[in-house]
Write an enzyme that holds these catalytic residues in place. Structure first.
Site, PDB file in Angstrom:
ATOM      1  N   GLU A  33      26.782   3.502   3.456  1.00  0.00           N
ATOM      2  CA  GLU A  33      26.893   4.994   3.778  1.00  0.00           C
ATOM      3  C   GLU A  33      27.712   5.578   2.706  1.00  0.00           C
ATOM      4  O   GLU A  33      28.694   4.916   2.102  1.00  0.00           O
ATOM      5  CB  GLU A  33      27.596   5.031   5.173  1.00  0.00           C
ATOM      6  CG  GLU A  33      27.199   6.168   5.946  1.00  0.00           C
ATOM      7  CD  GLU A  33      25.654   6.134   6.361  1.00  0.00           C
ATOM      8  OE1 GLU A  33      24.996   6.761   5.747  1.00  0.00           O
ATOM      9  OE2 GLU A  33      25.407   5.577   7.360  1.00  0.00           O
ATOM     10  N   HIS A  34      27.318   6.712   2.380  1.00  0.00           N
ATOM     11  CA  HIS A  34      27.977   7.314   1.054  1.00  0.00           C
ATOM     12  C   HIS A  34      27.995   6.649  -0.066  1.00  0.00           C
ATOM     13  O   HIS A  34      28.889   6.560  -0.927  1.00  0.00           O
ATOM     14  CB  HIS A  34      29.259   7.822   1.693  1.00  0.00           C
ATOM     15  CG  HIS A  34      29.734   8.789   2.573  1.00  0.00           C
ATOM     16  ND1 HIS A  34      29.583  10.420   2.335  1.00  0.00           N
ATOM     17  CD2 HIS A  34      29.481   8.668   3.877  1.00  0.00           C
ATOM     18  CE1 HIS A  34      29.402  10.904   3.629  1.00  0.00           C
ATOM     19  NE2 HIS A  34      29.409  10.185   4.342  1.00  0.00           N
ATOM     20  N   THR A  35      26.933   5.714  -0.183  1.00  0.00           N
ATOM     21  CA  THR A  35      26.862   5.119  -1.543  1.00  0.00           C
ATOM     22  C   THR A  35      25.553   5.538  -2.338  1.00  0.00           C
ATOM     23  O   THR A  35      25.832   5.502  -3.597  1.00  0.00           O
ATOM     24  CB  THR A  35      26.416   3.550  -1.037  1.00  0.00           C
ATOM     25  OG1 THR A  35      25.288   3.613  -0.233  1.00  0.00           O
ATOM     26  CG2 THR A  35      27.563   2.616  -0.700  1.00  0.00           C
ATOM     27  N   SER A 127      16.703  17.615   8.293  1.00  0.00           N
ATOM     28  CA  SER A 127      16.376  18.611   7.072  1.00  0.00           C
ATOM     29  C   SER A 127      15.291  17.815   6.064  1.00  0.00           C
ATOM     30  O   SER A 127      14.557  18.370   5.363  1.00  0.00           O
ATOM     31  CB  SER A 127      17.701  18.759   6.367  1.00  0.00           C
ATOM     32  OG  SER A 127      18.641  17.751   6.380  1.00  0.00           O
ATOM     33  N   GLU A 159      17.503  20.473  -1.592  1.00  0.00           N
ATOM     34  CA  GLU A 159      18.885  20.502  -0.566  1.00  0.00           C
ATOM     35  C   GLU A 159      20.082  20.945  -1.516  1.00  0.00           C
ATOM     36  O   GLU A 159      20.964  21.618  -1.326  1.00  0.00           O
ATOM     37  CB  GLU A 159      18.854  19.277   0.140  1.00  0.00           C
ATOM     38  CG  GLU A 159      20.048  19.628   1.030  1.00  0.00           C
ATOM     39  CD  GLU A 159      19.717  18.447   2.141  1.00  0.00           C
ATOM     40  OE1 GLU A 159      18.553  18.351   2.551  1.00  0.00           O
ATOM     41  OE2 GLU A 159      20.645  18.358   3.076  1.00  0.00           O
ATOM     42  N   ASP A 171      17.844  10.108   2.090  1.00  0.00           N
ATOM     43  CA  ASP A 171      17.249  10.610   3.110  1.00  0.00           C
ATOM     44  C   ASP A 171      15.506  10.972   2.672  1.00  0.00           C
ATOM     45  O   ASP A 171      14.765  10.628   3.534  1.00  0.00           O
ATOM     46  CB  ASP A 171      17.828  11.785   3.842  1.00  0.00           C
ATOM     47  CG  ASP A 171      19.161  11.681   4.114  1.00  0.00           C
ATOM     48  OD1 ASP A 171      19.756  10.472   4.334  1.00  0.00           O
ATOM     49  OD2 ASP A 171      20.127  12.588   4.309  1.00  0.00           O
TER      50      ASP A 171
HETATM   51  C1  GLA Z   1      23.623  12.464   4.052  1.00  0.00           C
HETATM   52  C2  GLA Z   1      23.395  12.685   2.770  1.00  0.00           C
HETATM   53  C3  GLA Z   1      22.548  11.381   2.020  1.00  0.00           C
HETATM   54  C4  GLA Z   1      23.931  10.367   2.354  1.00  0.00           C
HETATM   55  C5  GLA Z   1      24.503  10.240   3.724  1.00  0.00           C
HETATM   56  C6  GLA Z   1      25.812   9.386   3.717  1.00  0.00           C
HETATM   57  O1  GLA Z   1      22.903  12.080   5.240  1.00  0.00           O
HETATM   58  O2  GLA Z   1      22.016  13.618   3.175  1.00  0.00           O
HETATM   59  O3  GLA Z   1      22.231  11.536   1.150  1.00  0.00           O
HETATM   60  O4  GLA Z   1      24.834  10.614   1.472  1.00  0.00           O
HETATM   61  O5  GLA Z   1      25.039  11.395   4.183  1.00  0.00           O
HETATM   62  O6  GLA Z   1      25.461   8.054   3.418  1.00  0.00           O
END
Ligand code: GLA
Length: 399
Positions: A33-35, A127, A159, A171
Site C-alpha cells: 500500500e502506498h508503494t 473510479s 485521474e 488500480d
Molecule cells: C489509491 C491510489 C493507488 C494507490 C493506493 C494506495 O487507491 O489510487 O494508486 O496509491 O491508493 O496504495
C-alpha cells in the site's frame, strides 16, 4: 436478467442504435500500500463488483453520457476541450476521453450509458473501474486498437490531470489485468507482472467502515510529496536513487540521511512495505496463508503508525477481525482514511465472520458496516449480450 442485457434494454429507451457493452472491475489490494507511486511493488486482485458501459457511436463529435447510479446526464463536445464536467462521475468519463484526444487519438462522438456496483468512496476503486470501462468503450467505438498497458496509463493520467489525485498505476492496471482466482504482483517501475494463485479455501472479505474517504485526496497528495522529499534528500547521499524503491532501511538510518522525523517514517513505511510484498509473494507461492496473514498485520501497523493513513474505524475493524476463527489476515486496503479493510477468511468461517464483525462494529460505532465477499476475478473486457429471454433467430435449417 444479466447486467449487459439490462443495460442494452435501458440503452434502447434513451438512445438510438445497437450498443456494445464493456465491463471493468474494482479491485482490492492484498498488500503493497502506498508503494505504487514510489516505483514499488503491489499485490491487488480484481473483484467481482464492476462498472459497465454501453456505447454506440454518434455521427457528430459529442460524447453524451448517462449514469444510472447518479440518475444524471452529462455531455461534452470533443472539439471544444478541455471539457467542463459538472458532475463528479463525469470527470472520470470525460477525463479519459480528453487524455486520449490530447495524445492524438481521434475519437468518434458516442452515446454512453453507465452502471456500476463498486461501492463509491469505499477504497475499492470505483473510479478506476469507471475509467477503464470508459476507455475500453471509447476505443472500441472509435475502432482504435490499444494495448492494455497503454490503456491503464491513459486512465491513470486522466485521474492525475483531470480529477487531481496524483494516484499511482495500481488500480487501473489491475482493473485491466486481473485474473480469476489470482492476485497480481506488479512491479510499478517496469510494469512487469505475474499472477499468483490464491488458495481455493479462502474468501476475500471486504468490510466497509462506512467512512467515506472522498475528502482524502489532499492528504494523499501530501503523502506523495513527503515521499518525494525523502527521495530528493536520499538521492544526494546515494547514487542511483530515483525513487524510494531504490532505498534500503539502512540508507534511512545513516546519520547523513538526516531526514525530518515525519519524512523518515513515511519512507520507512514504503521501504518496509516493499520488502513485505516480496515475502508475501513467496508465502502465497507456498500456500502459507498464516505467514501471508502475519505480513498483512505488519502492513496495517506500518500504515497506521508510520504512514498515518488509517483511522480509528479502520483500526477497530481490523482488531475485531483478527480475533475471529478462520481469519488469516486483516488490514486496511487502498488509500485509507476510511473505506474498507481486506480480510482473508477461511471459506467455512465466512458467515460467522460477517455476523461477528457487523455486531462488534455496530456496537462500538453505531454504524452498520457493509461486508462484501468476492473471489479474485477477471480484468476488463467486452461483454457479450446474450438475451436468453428472446427467442433464438430462425436459422435456414430450422425454417
Ligand atoms: C489509491 C491510489 C493507488 C494507490 C493506493 C494506495 O487507491 O489510487 O494508486 O496509491 O491508493 O496504495
Amino acid at each position: 436478467m444479466d447486467r449487459a442485457v439490462e443495460l442494452k434494454k435501458a440503452f434502447a429507451g434513451i438512445y438510438p442504435g445497437e450498443p456494445r457493452v464493456f465491463r471493468a472491475p474494482g479491485r482490492v489490494n492484498l498488500i503493497g500500500e502506498h508503494t505504487d507511486y514510489n516505483d514499488g511493488f503491489v499485490m491487488p486482485c480484481a473483484i467481482a463488483a464492476s462498472t459497465w458501459v454501453a456505447i454506440a457511436p454518434r455521427p457528430d463529435r459529442r460524447l453524451v453520457a448517462y449514469s444510472q447510479d447518479f440518475s444524471a446526464h452529462a455531455e461534452i463536445d470533443l472539439d471544444d476541450p478541455p471539457p467542463g464536467a459538472e458532475h463528479h462521475w463525469s470527470r472520470y468519463v470525460f477525463g479519459v476521453a480528453w487524455v486520449l484526444e490530447s495524445a492524438g487519438h481521434r475519437l468518434r462522438g458516442a452515446n454512453l450509458l453507465i452502471k456500476g456496483d463498486v461501492p463509491i468512496g469505499a477504497g475499492l476503486s470505483s473510479s478506476a473501474a469507471l475509467e477503464v470501462a470508459t476507455g475500453c468503450a471509447l476505443l472500441a467505438a472509435s475502432e482504435i486498437r490499444m494495448g492494455r498497458v497503454e490503456l491503464a496509463k491513459f486512465c491513470q493520467r486522466a485521474e492525475n490531470q483531470f480529477v487531481g489525485t496524483r494516484c499511482g498505476i495500481m488500480d487501473q492496471f489491475v482493473s485491466c489485468f486481473g485474473a480469476v482466482d489470482s492476485a497480481l504482483m506488479l512491479d510499478c517501475r517496469t510494469l512487469e507482472h505475474q499472477l499468483v494463485r490464491i488458495p481455493p479455501n479462502v474468501t476475500l472479505a471486504m468490510c466497509n467502515t462506512m467512512v467515506k474517504h472522498e475528502l482524502a485526496s489532499g492528504e494523499y497528495n501530501k503523502r506523495r510529496e513527503e515521499c518525494e522529499r525523502g527521495t530528493r534528500t536520499l538521492a544526494k547521499k546515494k547514487d542511483g536513487v530515483r525513487a524510494l524503491r531504490d532505498v534500503t532501511l539502512e540508507d534511512l538510518t545513516r546519520p547523513e540521511a538526516d531526514l525530518p522525523e515525519v519524512v523518515y517514517r513515511r519512507c520507512r513505511h514504503v521501504v518496509s512495505e516493499n520488502a513485505r510484498v516480496a515475502q508475501a509473494v513467496e508465502a502465497l507461492h507456498k500456500g502459507d496463508l498464516a505467514r501471508f496473514g502475519a505480513l498483512m498485520g505488519e502492513s496495517h501497523a506500518s500504515l497506521r503508525d508510520d504512514y498515518e493513513v488509517s483511522c480509528s474505524e479502520l483500526d477497530l475493524m481490523v482488531d475485531l477481525a483478527r480475533q475471529l476463527p478462520g481469519v488469516y489476515g486483516a488490514r486496511m486496503t487502498g488509500g485509507g482514511f476510511g473505506g474498507c479493510t481486506i480480510n482473508l477468511v477461511r471459506n467455512d468461517c465466512v458467515e460467522k465472520f460477517k455476523e461477528a464483525v457487523s455486531r462488534g462494529y455496530a456496537a462500538a460505532t453505531g454504524k452498520v458496516p457493509e461486508i462484501y465477499t468476492s473471489t479474485a476475478g477477471e480484468g476488463a473486457g467486452e461483454v457479450s449480450i446474450v438475451d436468453r429471454a428472446e427467442p433464438a433467430p430462425a436459422t435456414s435449417e430450422a425454417a
